[in-house]
Write an enzyme that holds these catalytic residues in place. Structure first.
Site, PDB file in Angstrom:
ATOM      1  N   ASP A  60       0.751  -1.225   0.092  1.00 43.90           N
ATOM      2  CA  ASP A  60       0.065   0.000  -0.163  1.00 43.90           C
ATOM      3  C   ASP A  60       0.936   1.208  -0.214  1.00 43.90           C
ATOM      4  O   ASP A  60       0.455   2.178   0.527  1.00 43.90           O
ATOM      5  CB  ASP A  60      -0.925  -0.229   1.263  1.00 43.90           C
ATOM      6  CG  ASP A  60      -0.194  -0.182   2.494  1.00 43.90           C
ATOM      7  OD1 ASP A  60       1.159   0.040   2.444  1.00 43.90           O
ATOM      8  OD2 ASP A  60      -0.681  -0.887   3.689  1.00 43.90           O
TER       9      ASP A  60
ATOM     10  N   GLU B 251      -0.680  -8.840  -1.065  1.00 41.48           N
ATOM     11  CA  GLU B 251      -1.301  -8.435   0.020  1.00 41.48           C
ATOM     12  C   GLU B 251      -2.571  -7.428  -0.184  1.00 41.48           C
ATOM     13  O   GLU B 251      -2.509  -6.275   0.443  1.00 41.48           O
ATOM     14  CB  GLU B 251      -0.508  -7.646   0.916  1.00 41.48           C
ATOM     15  CG  GLU B 251      -0.569  -7.477   2.364  1.00 41.48           C
ATOM     16  CD  GLU B 251       0.668  -6.625   2.802  1.00 41.48           C
ATOM     17  OE1 GLU B 251       0.698  -5.433   2.911  1.00 41.48           O
ATOM     18  OE2 GLU B 251       1.378  -7.224   3.679  1.00 41.48           O
TER      19      GLU B 251
ATOM     20  N   GLU C  57      -2.009   5.340   3.332  1.00 40.54           N
ATOM     21  CA  GLU C  57      -2.003   3.559   2.933  1.00 40.54           C
ATOM     22  C   GLU C  57      -3.461   2.969   2.834  1.00 40.54           C
ATOM     23  O   GLU C  57      -3.653   2.328   1.962  1.00 40.54           O
ATOM     24  CB  GLU C  57      -1.225   2.746   3.855  1.00 40.54           C
ATOM     25  CG  GLU C  57       0.173   2.988   3.871  1.00 40.54           C
ATOM     26  CD  GLU C  57       0.603   4.217   4.813  1.00 40.54           C
ATOM     27  OE1 GLU C  57       0.038   4.782   5.200  1.00 40.54           O
ATOM     28  OE2 GLU C  57       2.027   4.379   4.788  1.00 40.54           O
TER      29      GLU C  57
ATOM     30  N   HIS D 137       7.424   4.665  12.521  1.00 44.42           N
ATOM     31  CA  HIS D 137       7.814   5.446  11.690  1.00 44.42           C
ATOM     32  C   HIS D 137       6.563   5.803  10.944  1.00 44.42           C
ATOM     33  O   HIS D 137       6.507   6.863  10.200  1.00 44.42           O
ATOM     34  CB  HIS D 137       8.398   4.612  10.554  1.00 44.42           C
ATOM     35  CG  HIS D 137       7.773   3.526   9.784  1.00 44.42           C
ATOM     36  ND1 HIS D 137       6.649   3.962   8.907  1.00 44.42           N
ATOM     37  CD2 HIS D 137       7.689   2.303  10.001  1.00 44.42           C
ATOM     38  CE1 HIS D 137       6.136   2.723   8.349  1.00 44.42           C
ATOM     39  NE2 HIS D 137       6.560   1.637   9.015  1.00 44.42           N
TER      40      HIS D 137
ATOM     41  N   ARG E 140       3.350   7.854   9.342  1.00 44.89           N
ATOM     42  CA  ARG E 140       3.065   9.288   9.178  1.00 44.89           C
ATOM     43  C   ARG E 140       1.995   9.795  10.501  1.00 44.89           C
ATOM     44  O   ARG E 140       2.138  11.051  10.834  1.00 44.89           O
ATOM     45  CB  ARG E 140       2.227   9.381   7.897  1.00 44.89           C
ATOM     46  CG  ARG E 140       3.054   9.987   6.744  1.00 44.89           C
ATOM     47  CD  ARG E 140       2.525  10.333   5.726  1.00 44.89           C
ATOM     48  NE  ARG E 140       2.961  11.221   4.745  1.00 44.89           N
ATOM     49  CZ  ARG E 140       4.292  10.899   4.183  1.00 44.89           C
ATOM     50  NH1 ARG E 140       4.612   9.547   4.188  1.00 44.89           N
ATOM     51  NH2 ARG E 140       4.855  11.758   3.436  1.00 44.89           N
TER      52      ARG E 140
ATOM     53  N   HIS F 131      14.168   4.270  12.163  1.00 45.28           N
ATOM     54  CA  HIS F 131      13.800   4.805  10.698  1.00 45.28           C
ATOM     55  C   HIS F 131      14.670   6.149  10.248  1.00 45.28           C
ATOM     56  O   HIS F 131      14.318   7.089  10.983  1.00 45.28           O
ATOM     57  CB  HIS F 131      12.184   4.988  10.428  1.00 45.28           C
ATOM     58  CG  HIS F 131      11.708   4.832   9.083  1.00 45.28           C
ATOM     59  ND1 HIS F 131      12.041   5.995   8.292  1.00 45.28           N
ATOM     60  CD2 HIS F 131      11.182   3.985   8.380  1.00 45.28           C
ATOM     61  CE1 HIS F 131      11.438   5.744   7.085  1.00 45.28           C
ATOM     62  NE2 HIS F 131      10.955   4.471   7.088  1.00 45.28           N
TER      63      HIS F 131
HETATM   64  C1  UD1 Z   1       6.945   4.679   3.548  1.00 46.49           C
HETATM   65  C2  UD1 Z   1       5.652   4.140   2.992  1.00 46.49           C
HETATM   66  C3  UD1 Z   1       4.837   3.513   4.151  1.00 46.49           C
HETATM   67  C4  UD1 Z   1       5.832   2.205   4.730  1.00 46.49           C
HETATM   68  C5  UD1 Z   1       7.381   2.605   4.995  1.00 46.49           C
HETATM   69  C6  UD1 Z   1       8.039   1.560   5.134  1.00 46.49           C
HETATM   70  C7  UD1 Z   1       4.318   5.530   1.660  1.00 46.49           C
HETATM   71  C8  UD1 Z   1       3.446   6.811   1.557  1.00 46.49           C
HETATM   72  N1  UD1 Z   1       4.643   5.341   2.764  1.00 46.49           N
HETATM   73  O1  UD1 Z   1       6.860   5.438   4.571  1.00 46.49           O
HETATM   74  O2  UD1 Z   1       3.606   2.820   3.613  1.00 46.49           O
HETATM   75  O3  UD1 Z   1       5.284   1.578   5.895  1.00 46.49           O
HETATM   76  O4  UD1 Z   1       7.645   3.280   3.663  1.00 46.49           O
HETATM   77  O5  UD1 Z   1       9.281   1.847   5.733  1.00 46.49           O
HETATM   78  O6  UD1 Z   1       4.371   4.948   0.799  1.00 46.49           O
HETATM   79  N2  UD1 Z   1      14.395   8.203   4.182  1.00 46.49           N
HETATM   80  C9  UD1 Z   1      15.777   7.913   4.163  1.00 46.49           C
HETATM   81  N3  UD1 Z   1      16.621   6.929   3.930  1.00 46.49           N
HETATM   82  C10 UD1 Z   1      15.783   5.842   3.215  1.00 46.49           C
HETATM   83  C11 UD1 Z   1      14.358   5.905   3.529  1.00 46.49           C
HETATM   84  C12 UD1 Z   1      13.653   7.106   3.723  1.00 46.49           C
HETATM   85  O7  UD1 Z   1      16.622   9.079   4.321  1.00 46.49           O
HETATM   86  O8  UD1 Z   1      16.288   4.657   2.902  1.00 46.49           O
HETATM   87  C13 UD1 Z   1      13.926   9.391   4.530  1.00 46.49           C
HETATM   88  C14 UD1 Z   1      13.950  10.269   3.539  1.00 46.49           C
HETATM   89  O9  UD1 Z   1      14.208  11.607   4.007  1.00 46.49           O
HETATM   90  C15 UD1 Z   1      12.646  10.236   2.881  1.00 46.49           C
HETATM   91  C16 UD1 Z   1      11.815   9.997   3.996  1.00 46.49           C
HETATM   92  O10 UD1 Z   1      12.444   9.124   4.943  1.00 46.49           O
HETATM   93  O11 UD1 Z   1      12.080  11.436   2.114  1.00 46.49           O
HETATM   94  C17 UD1 Z   1      10.046   9.556   3.875  1.00 46.49           C
HETATM   95  O12 UD1 Z   1      10.185   8.445   3.074  1.00 46.49           O
HETATM   96  P1  UD1 Z   1       8.807   7.899   2.394  1.00 46.49           P
HETATM   97  O13 UD1 Z   1       9.146   6.589   1.717  1.00 46.49           O
HETATM   98  O14 UD1 Z   1       8.380   8.741   1.959  1.00 46.49           O
HETATM   99  O15 UD1 Z   1       8.002   7.527   3.573  1.00 46.49           O
HETATM  100  P2  UD1 Z   1       7.968   6.609   4.986  1.00 46.49           P
HETATM  101  O16 UD1 Z   1       7.692   6.986   6.392  1.00 46.49           O
HETATM  102  O17 UD1 Z   1       9.325   5.763   4.839  1.00 46.49           O
HETATM  103  N1  UDP Z   2      12.888  -4.341   9.531  1.00 44.70           N
HETATM  104  C1  UDP Z   2      14.330  -4.723   9.052  1.00 44.70           C
HETATM  105  N2  UDP Z   2      15.396  -3.788  10.039  1.00 44.70           N
HETATM  106  C2  UDP Z   2      14.978  -2.923  10.856  1.00 44.70           C
HETATM  107  C3  UDP Z   2      13.423  -2.617  10.725  1.00 44.70           C
HETATM  108  C4  UDP Z   2      12.815  -3.254  10.346  1.00 44.70           C
HETATM  109  O1  UDP Z   2      14.782  -5.484   8.556  1.00 44.70           O
HETATM  110  O2  UDP Z   2      15.610  -2.191  11.326  1.00 44.70           O
HETATM  111  C5  UDP Z   2      12.001  -5.096   8.521  1.00 44.70           C
HETATM  112  C6  UDP Z   2      10.995  -6.087   9.408  1.00 44.70           C
HETATM  113  O3  UDP Z   2      11.357  -7.159   9.781  1.00 44.70           O
HETATM  114  C7  UDP Z   2       9.829  -5.960   8.433  1.00 44.70           C
HETATM  115  C8  UDP Z   2       9.970  -4.582   7.695  1.00 44.70           C
HETATM  116  O4  UDP Z   2      11.373  -4.218   7.868  1.00 44.70           O
HETATM  117  O5  UDP Z   2       9.923  -6.992   7.520  1.00 44.70           O
HETATM  118  C9  UDP Z   2       9.139  -3.832   8.032  1.00 44.70           C
HETATM  119  O6  UDP Z   2       9.494  -2.507   7.327  1.00 44.70           O
HETATM  120  P1  UDP Z   2       8.801  -1.264   7.836  1.00 44.70           P
HETATM  121  O7  UDP Z   2       8.401  -1.168   9.425  1.00 44.70           O
HETATM  122  O8  UDP Z   2       9.684  -0.089   7.193  1.00 44.70           O
HETATM  123  O9  UDP Z   2       7.419  -1.160   6.969  1.00 44.70           O
HETATM  124  P2  UDP Z   2       5.815  -1.535   7.269  1.00 44.70           P
HETATM  125  O10 UDP Z   2       5.872  -2.951   7.570  1.00 44.70           O
HETATM  126  O11 UDP Z   2       5.285  -0.624   8.331  1.00 44.70           O
HETATM  127  O12 UDP Z   2       5.156  -1.253   5.799  1.00 44.70           O
END
Ligand code: UD1
Ligand code: UDP
Length: 368
Positions: free
Chosen positions: A100, A122, A136, A209, A211, A241
């Site tokens: 999602d 999923e 999501e 993490h 939003r 995160h």
């Molecule tokens: C996203 C997904 C969320 C998912 C999560 C898993 C959307 C809207 N949200 O949220 O559904 O649960 O990923 O983790 O798709 N950033 C880094 N390095 C990285 C990753 C992220 O620096 O490797 C920082 C960046 O500043 C980036 C911010 O995190 O702009 C947000 O990343 P984004 O993918 O937009 O949102 P998540 O909160 O990670």
């Molecule tokens: N995970 C990981 N390292 C971490 C935190 C999470 O490998 O430090 C794995 C966790 O086991 C799961 C996935 O990342 O499989 C979950 O990712 P996240 O929480 O970012 O996203 P969500 O599931 O909420 O979309």
């Protein structure tokens, strides 16, 4: 003569998508009826690359979209253009997406514009609250409208899809692919991460993490963690995160407490090793809610709603929200009451049996 292999464009962008598409990619690669093309939007970077390394996945196409503190609109706009171009170039028979995220929703939309069929892994999760989790809940509902193949992880997810008018012959109960990945990983001999030095025998593993938890909720979660650390003989391990909206308040509130270990995002093998060794899991993550029960670990969910009610109904997860009193109360209850703990820790996993990817690829082979 044999038919040409079907081209499957698999699009993913974030850490959890890689965990959950990895077993499907593995099956597609082994099957000569398919020609998988792997595309990442690069919605995540560091934590995506960490996962790609673990699962030995090299994308054929990387759109490199991540920006510091990106917005939903900015990412969406760039991803629609990027994925559309990939669709035009490769003309796949199907586009496969997971979950999602913005990446999944955009790949579904771009495929629709290009009249390419979509398979949604999923499918059918619903919290029934459009702003929780945000965005999501609406991303996955849009995907249900856009997709032709709906791979539902649970019977509840199947029911949600049928209730929304998705034709029954398009809905397939497969289990969640996260369990395939987890069971394969957890069966390995995983060393405890060598850099962690814990003071107590028991520890709580935390991730957060979402939003909806930016701002006051994440500060409240940190208040709870500080109180738990101060009042109990337990360590807290928190891989933070990299989102600045999370990193900044977490380090401001918790850095310097001896028994709170703020660490960078962990490699999957280290994270699974820690989940296995932990006493309990405190998380707003979707994936962790699914993984905890497979490892016999109670999950306290730092959210007001969940689209994964199966774990709560079964009794292996509890919704505790973000109020410090609630979180501390529930944690201390489980730390202090062995019977209550054992009741949560001994329930079978409701999310799958580890064969979801086989089913998904079998269904594609029968239907494409
Ligand atoms: C996203 C997904 C969320 C998912 C999560 C898993 C959307 C809207 N949200 O949220 O559904 O649960 O990923 O983790 O798709 N950033 C880094 N390095 C990285 C990753 C992220 O620096 O490797 C920082 C960046 O500043 C980036 C911010 O995190 O702009 C947000 O990343 P984004 O993918 O937009 O949102 P998540 O909160 O990670
Ligand atoms: N995970 C990981 N390292 C971490 C935190 C999470 O490998 O430090 C794995 C966790 O086991 C799961 C996935 O990342 O499989 C979950 O990712 P996240 O929480 O970012 O996203 P969500 O599931 O909420 O979309």
């Amino acid at each position: 003569m044999q038919d040409a292999p079907k081209k499957i464009l698999v699009v993913f962008g974030t850490r959890p998508e890689v965990v959950k598409v990895a077993p499907v990619i593995g099956r597609l690669r082994e099957d000569d009826r398919f020609d998988p093309i792997l595309c990442t939007t690069g919605q995540h970077r560091a934590i995506l690359d960490q996962m790609l390394r673990v699962f030995d996945i090299t994308p054929d196409i990387d759109l490199h979209l991540m920006e510091e503190n990106q917005t939903l609109a900015g990412l969406t706009a760039k991803a629609v253009h990027g994925v559309t171009e990939v669709l035009h170039r490769h003309r796949p028979d199907l586009c496969l997406v997971q979950g999602d995220t913005t990446t999944a929703m955009v790949a579904g939309l771009a495929s629709f514009y290009c009249k390419v069929a979509v398979g949604h892994i999923e499918a059918g999760l619903r919290s029934h609250d459009r702003f929780n989790p945000f965005p999501e809940e609406i991303n996955r509902r849009m995907l249900s409208v856009l997709s032709s193949f709906h791979f539902a992880p649970t019977e509840g997810a199947v029911r949600n899809l049928l209730a929304e008018g998705i034709p029954g012959e398009r809905v397939f109960l497969t289990g969640n692919t996260v369990i395939d990945t987890l069971l394969m990983t957890a069966s390995r001999n995983l060393p405890f991460p060598s850099k962690l030095r814990l003071k107590h025998e028991r520890f709580i593993l935390v991730t957060a993490h979402r939003r909806e938890n930016w701002g006051q909720p994440i500060r409240d979660i940190c208040t709870a963690l500080r109180r738990i650390a101060e009042r109990n003989a337990v360590d807290i391990v928190y891989p933070v995160h990299p989102n600045p909206n999370i990193e900044k308040p977490v380090f401001e509130a918790l850095a310097g407490i001896e028994t709170v270990h703020l660490v960078p995002p962990l490699e999957y093998l280290d994270f699974v090793s820690l989940m296995k060794a932990s006493t309990l899991l405190l998380s707003d993550s979707g994936g962790v809610q699914e993984e905890g029960p497979s490892l016999g670990k109670p999950v306290l969910v730092l959210r007001e709603t969940t689209e994964r009610p199966e774990a709560v109904a079964a009794g292996c997860a509890r919704l505790v929200g973000t109020s410090p009193d609630n979180i501390v109360g529930e944690v201390e209850r489980l730390l202090g009451d062995k019977d209550a703990y054992d009741r949560m820790a001994t329930i079978a996993n409701p999310f799958g049996d580890g064969h979801a990817a086989d089913r998904i690829v079998g269904i594609l082979a029968d239907n494409l």
